[in-house]
Design a protein around this motif. Structure first.
Motif, PDB file in Angstrom:
ATOM      1  N   UNK A 197       0.832  -1.209   0.000  1.00 35.28           N
ATOM      2  CA  UNK A 197       0.000   0.000   0.000  1.00 35.28           C
ATOM      3  C   UNK A 197       0.863   1.255   0.000  1.00 35.28           C
ATOM      4  N   UNK A 198       1.942   1.232   0.788  1.00 40.07           N
ATOM      5  CA  UNK A 198       2.815   2.398   0.908  1.00 40.07           C
ATOM      6  C   UNK A 198       3.977   2.384  -0.086  1.00 40.07           C
ATOM      7  N   UNK A 199       3.983   1.422  -1.003  1.00 38.64           N
ATOM      8  CA  UNK A 199       5.013   1.367  -2.030  1.00 38.64           C
ATOM      9  C   UNK A 199       6.410   1.118  -1.491  1.00 38.64           C
ATOM     10  N   UNK A 200       6.514   0.238  -0.498  1.00 37.82           N
ATOM     11  CA  UNK A 200       7.801  -0.012   0.156  1.00 37.82           C
ATOM     12  C   UNK A 200       8.533  -1.219  -0.417  1.00 37.82           C
ATOM     13  N   UNK A 201       7.938  -1.894  -1.385  1.00 45.17           N
ATOM     14  CA  UNK A 201       8.560  -3.060  -1.982  1.00 45.17           C
ATOM     15  C   UNK A 201       8.166  -4.346  -1.255  1.00 45.17           C
ATOM     16  N   UNK A 202       8.870  -5.416  -1.593  1.00 45.91           N
ATOM     17  CA  UNK A 202       8.604  -6.723  -0.993  1.00 45.91           C
ATOM     18  C   UNK A 202       9.247  -6.773   0.382  1.00 45.91           C
ATOM     19  N   UNK A 203       8.424  -6.836   1.413  1.00 45.95           N
ATOM     20  CA  UNK A 203       8.918  -6.803   2.794  1.00 45.95           C
ATOM     21  C   UNK A 203       9.845  -7.971   3.084  1.00 45.95           C
ATOM     22  N   UNK A 204       9.643  -9.094   2.402  1.00 49.90           N
ATOM     23  CA  UNK A 204      10.466 -10.274   2.646  1.00 49.90           C
ATOM     24  C   UNK A 204      11.890 -10.116   2.126  1.00 49.90           C
ATOM     25  N   UNK A 205      12.121  -9.063   1.330  1.00 50.57           N
ATOM     26  CA  UNK A 205      13.463  -8.785   0.800  1.00 50.57           C
ATOM     27  C   UNK A 205      14.121  -7.612   1.524  1.00 50.57           C
ATOM     28  N   UNK A 206      13.495  -7.178   2.626  1.00 54.20           N
ATOM     29  CA  UNK A 206      13.990  -6.024   3.381  1.00 54.20           C
ATOM     30  C   UNK A 206      14.391  -6.473   4.784  1.00 54.20           C
TER      31      UNK A 206
ATOM     32  N   UNK B 225      15.215  -8.087   7.999  1.00 53.56           N
ATOM     33  CA  UNK B 225      15.239  -9.484   8.441  1.00 53.56           C
ATOM     34  C   UNK B 225      14.397 -10.386   7.542  1.00 53.56           C
ATOM     35  N   UNK B 226      13.598  -9.787   6.667  1.00 56.22           N
ATOM     36  CA  UNK B 226      12.699 -10.562   5.823  1.00 56.22           C
ATOM     37  C   UNK B 226      11.414 -10.950   6.525  1.00 56.22           C
ATOM     38  N   UNK B 227      11.284 -10.506   7.789  1.00 57.12           N
ATOM     39  CA  UNK B 227      10.099 -10.811   8.583  1.00 57.12           C
ATOM     40  C   UNK B 227       8.915  -9.983   8.096  1.00 57.12           C
ATOM     41  N   UNK B 228       7.699 -10.442   8.404  1.00 57.61           N
ATOM     42  CA  UNK B 228       6.506  -9.739   7.915  1.00 57.61           C
ATOM     43  C   UNK B 228       5.848  -8.880   8.992  1.00 57.61           C
ATOM     44  N   UNK B 229       6.504  -8.731  10.144  1.00 52.85           N
ATOM     45  CA  UNK B 229       5.909  -7.994  11.253  1.00 52.85           C
ATOM     46  C   UNK B 229       6.224  -6.512  11.235  1.00 52.85           C
ATOM     47  N   UNK B 230       5.686  -5.812  12.237  1.00 55.90           N
ATOM     48  CA  UNK B 230       5.805  -4.356  12.316  1.00 55.90           C
ATOM     49  C   UNK B 230       7.253  -3.895  12.476  1.00 55.90           C
ATOM     50  N   UNK B 231       8.066  -4.669  13.197  1.00 53.79           N
ATOM     51  CA  UNK B 231       9.464  -4.277  13.403  1.00 53.79           C
ATOM     52  C   UNK B 231      10.201  -4.177  12.082  1.00 53.79           C
ATOM     53  N   UNK B 232       9.962  -5.134  11.196  1.00 52.51           N
ATOM     54  CA  UNK B 232      10.633  -5.086   9.896  1.00 52.51           C
ATOM     55  C   UNK B 232      10.051  -4.005   8.998  1.00 52.51           C
ATOM     56  N   UNK B 233       8.747  -3.748   9.121  1.00 51.77           N
ATOM     57  CA  UNK B 233       8.157  -2.635   8.366  1.00 51.77           C
ATOM     58  C   UNK B 233       8.809  -1.324   8.804  1.00 51.77           C
ATOM     59  N   UNK B 234       9.089  -1.204  10.089  1.00 54.05           N
ATOM     60  CA  UNK B 234       9.736   0.003  10.611  1.00 54.05           C
ATOM     61  C   UNK B 234      11.116   0.201   9.993  1.00 54.05           C
ATOM     62  N   UNK B 235      11.784  -0.893   9.641  1.00 55.38           N
ATOM     63  CA  UNK B 235      13.109  -0.793   9.035  1.00 55.38           C
ATOM     64  C   UNK B 235      13.071  -0.104   7.665  1.00 55.38           C
ATOM     65  N   UNK B 236      11.884  -0.028   7.073  1.00 52.04           N
ATOM     66  CA  UNK B 236      11.762   0.685   5.800  1.00 52.04           C
ATOM     67  C   UNK B 236      11.802   2.196   6.011  1.00 52.04           C
ATOM     68  N   UNK B 237      11.650   2.632   7.260  1.00 50.87           N
ATOM     69  CA  UNK B 237      11.632   4.058   7.568  1.00 50.87           C
ATOM     70  C   UNK B 237      10.242   4.661   7.587  1.00 50.87           C
ATOM     71  N   UNK B 238       9.221   3.871   7.248  1.00 52.36           N
ATOM     72  CA  UNK B 238       7.855   4.385   7.213  1.00 52.36           C
ATOM     73  C   UNK B 238       7.165   4.047   8.536  1.00 52.36           C
TER      74      UNK B 238
END
Length: 196
Positions: free
Chosen positions: A28-37, A39-52
């Motif tokens: 939704x936020x155009x951050x790419x494939x979370x599994x390639x960012x 830790x590759x985890x799908x939780x909020x902590x890894x989403x935070x690593x995107x900076x959003x």
């Protein structure tokens, strides 16, 4: 209460819990494939690593909410036991989602959503434990491990006896999902909250 009812509650809870909101928010936020960012985890902590931070916050709320809703809906329809079964199944669904080859998150937000919905005093006690340990150690993983380990104790002390076996299972699953974190904690290489 019948076995069929509990199985239906478990199936519905699992399917709801298996919704990968982290991946949904990343798209939704155009951050790419979370599994390639990260830790590759799908939780909020890894989403935070995107900076959003907004995407991470929404992931946190949705991951907690899916277990909470499973508990409340099944509990309202079929009773407390069915609610706990649905919540546990939602937790398993988050950790092992069928849509992602059974590779999901670590379940901390989902765990808290479940216990707040099932018995909010236990949720408050476990949440306070997480905050205190996080403030003292700055280790998110250690905070989750201690909070989950103490949750059955809090439930027993606060009268949520039906919850105790479920919370023991949840704590064991959280420890299992945090095996790598535990190893890093023992080696002193675990990342701290706020560190880059």
């Amino acid at each position: 209460m019948t076995i069929i009812t509990l199985l239906l509650a478990a199936l519905a809870g699992y399917l709801f819990g298996a919704i990968p909101f982290g991946i949904v928010m990343a798209k939704v936020f155009g951050l790419g494939d979370l599994r390639a960012i990260g830790s590759g985890n799908i939780g909020a902590t890894n989403v935070l690593r995107t900076g959003n931070k907004l995407a991470a916050f929404l992931t946190l709320i949705l991951d907690a909410g899916k277990a909470g809703i499973a508990v409340l809906l099944a509990g309202a329809l079929f009773g407390e036991l069915a609610g706990l079964v649905a919540g546990l199944a939602a937790f398993v669904g988050h950790c092992y989602p069928v849509w992602l080859g059974f590779k999901g998150g670590k379940g901390v937000a989902t765990f808290f959503g479940l216990i707040f919905a099932a018995c909010w005093p236990v949720g408050l006690a476990a949440g306070a434990t997480w905050l205190v340990i996080a403030a003292l150690s700055r280790y998110s993983s250690l905070s989750a491990l201690i909070a989950s380990a103490l949750a059955p104790v809090y439930a027993a002390a606060l009268g949520g006896t039906l919850m105790v076996p479920f919370l023991i299972i949840l704590a064991l699953l959280i420890f299992w999902r945090h095996t790598e974190n535990i190893q890093r904690l023992l080696k002193g290489t675990e990342g701290k909250i706020g560190s880059k």
